[in-house]
Write an enzyme that holds these catalytic residues in place. Structure first.
Site, mmCIF file in Angstrom:
data_model
loop_
_atom_site.group_PDB
_atom_site.id
_atom_site.type_symbol
_atom_site.label_atom_id
_atom_site.label_comp_id
_atom_site.label_asym_id
_atom_site.label_seq_id
_atom_site.Cartn_x
_atom_site.Cartn_y
_atom_site.Cartn_z
ATOM 1 N N LEU A 44 0.813 -1.270 -0.134
ATOM 2 C CA LEU A 44 0.034 -0.106 -0.123
ATOM 3 C C LEU A 44 0.985 1.265 -0.072
ATOM 4 O O LEU A 44 0.528 2.193 0.753
ATOM 5 C CB LEU A 44 -0.875 0.088 1.413
ATOM 6 C CG LEU A 44 -1.972 -1.054 1.192
ATOM 7 C CD1 LEU A 44 -3.011 -1.025 2.384
ATOM 8 C CD2 LEU A 44 -2.962 -1.010 -0.015
ATOM 9 N N CYS A 45 2.083 1.236 -0.639
ATOM 10 C CA CYS A 45 2.749 2.300 -0.847
ATOM 11 C C CYS A 45 3.067 2.696 -2.238
ATOM 12 O O CYS A 45 4.214 3.017 -2.801
ATOM 13 C CB CYS A 45 4.197 2.109 0.097
ATOM 14 S SG CYS A 45 4.990 0.719 -0.495
#
Length: 288
Positions: free
Chosen positions: A88-89
């Site tokens: 989730l980056c």
């Protein structure tokens, strides 16, 4: 057109998702500031020890460390790849892994053997799926990395270099430029040279106490460890910045989706009301 109840359920679902992404954005922002402070605090030490190692590479001591000796031919290459433990980056991990794989394919095309040391769960999982030769690995660094945790995995690669199993070591990570920009880079770690370290031409003369071998051995190992630690904290600052930006984009997209769904809901509701009115009017006319 979907029914009003289905649209309301969808709106509620997207609103809940937006709450999660907003919370993750704020958490990432708080962690990003701490990660940036940690990264900036480590830079002066890394720069100073880099300068000393650069000067040492130009010196002519009675002892020449293996890290300073260039091999005649490069047959085996080692690569330390730094990634994050969590996702989730955005495309942070994808970018650095794509760069690493590009270099590895080039070396394979030249007939060189490749040994990998992934730092971070994402890199470790990816290298295992690729079937790479993983010499050592490190995962679960947490939000506050300590150099003591890095020493073991790095030492395996350094020992392999000294033993002649690896002829060159490279380091791949995300270099933190600013909150909006992180650049994947590949740097040569070993063998060390004055040109690589950026020192000017010239000879440096040192007095070693107790002896050159002990001082140089300790210094160069510390230099490599600080280099890897700096890469890890740079990558961690990049990770939190990228996650904050990704979660903000997700929150903004969720807000847009909610607006569109509410418009569809209002249209569906208006159509249902219009239909009911038409039926009432039609029924009244039939009775009359």
């Amino acid at each position: 057109m979907a029914g009003s109840k289905e649209i309301r359920t969808k709106i509620k679902s997207v609103e809940n998702t937006r709450k999660i992404t907003r919370a993750m954005e704020m958490v990432a922002a708080a962690k990003m500031r701490k990660a940036q402070d940690r990264m900036r605090a480590a830079r002066p030490y890394a720069e100073k020890i880099r300068n000393v190692a650069a000067h040492l590479s130009r010196a002519n001591p009675e002892y020449k460390h293996p890290f300073l000796v260039k091999r005649e031919s490069i047959k085996n290459v080692g690569m330390i790849v730094v990634t994050s433990d969590k996702g989730l980056c955005g495309g942070l991990n994808t970018n650095v892994l794509r760069l690493a794989i590009g270099n590895m394919k080039t070396w394979e095309g030249e007939g060189k053997g490749i040994t990998v040391c992934p730092i971070g769960n994402k890199g470790f999982s990816f290298m295992n799926r690729m079937g790479a030769n993983v010499k050592s690995h490190l995962t679960g660094l947490g939000d506050t990395p300590h150099i003591e945790k890095l020493i073991g995995a790095v030492k395996v690669m350094l020992d392999a270099y000294v033993a002649g199993e690896i002829d060159a070591i490279y380091l791949s990570y995300n270099h933190f430029v600013n909150t909006m920009k992180q650049e994947p880079v590949v740097e040569q770690v070993l063998p060390l040279s004055g040109e690589q370290l950026g020192t000017s031409e010239g000879n440096w003369d040192y007095i070693y106490e107790p002896d050159a071998k002990q001082v140089v051995d300790e210094l160069l190992v510390r230099y490599i460890e600080s280099l890897v630690y700096q890469a890890v904290v740079e990558n961690m600052a990049s990770e939190q910045s990228s996650r904050m930006v990704a979660m903000k984009a997700a929150s903004d997209n969720a807000k847009s989706v909610i607006g569109e769904l509410k418009l569809v809901y209002n249209k569906a509701r208006q159509a249902a009301i219009t239909k009911e009115i038409s039926e009432i009017v039609g029924g009244a006319a039939a009775i009359g």
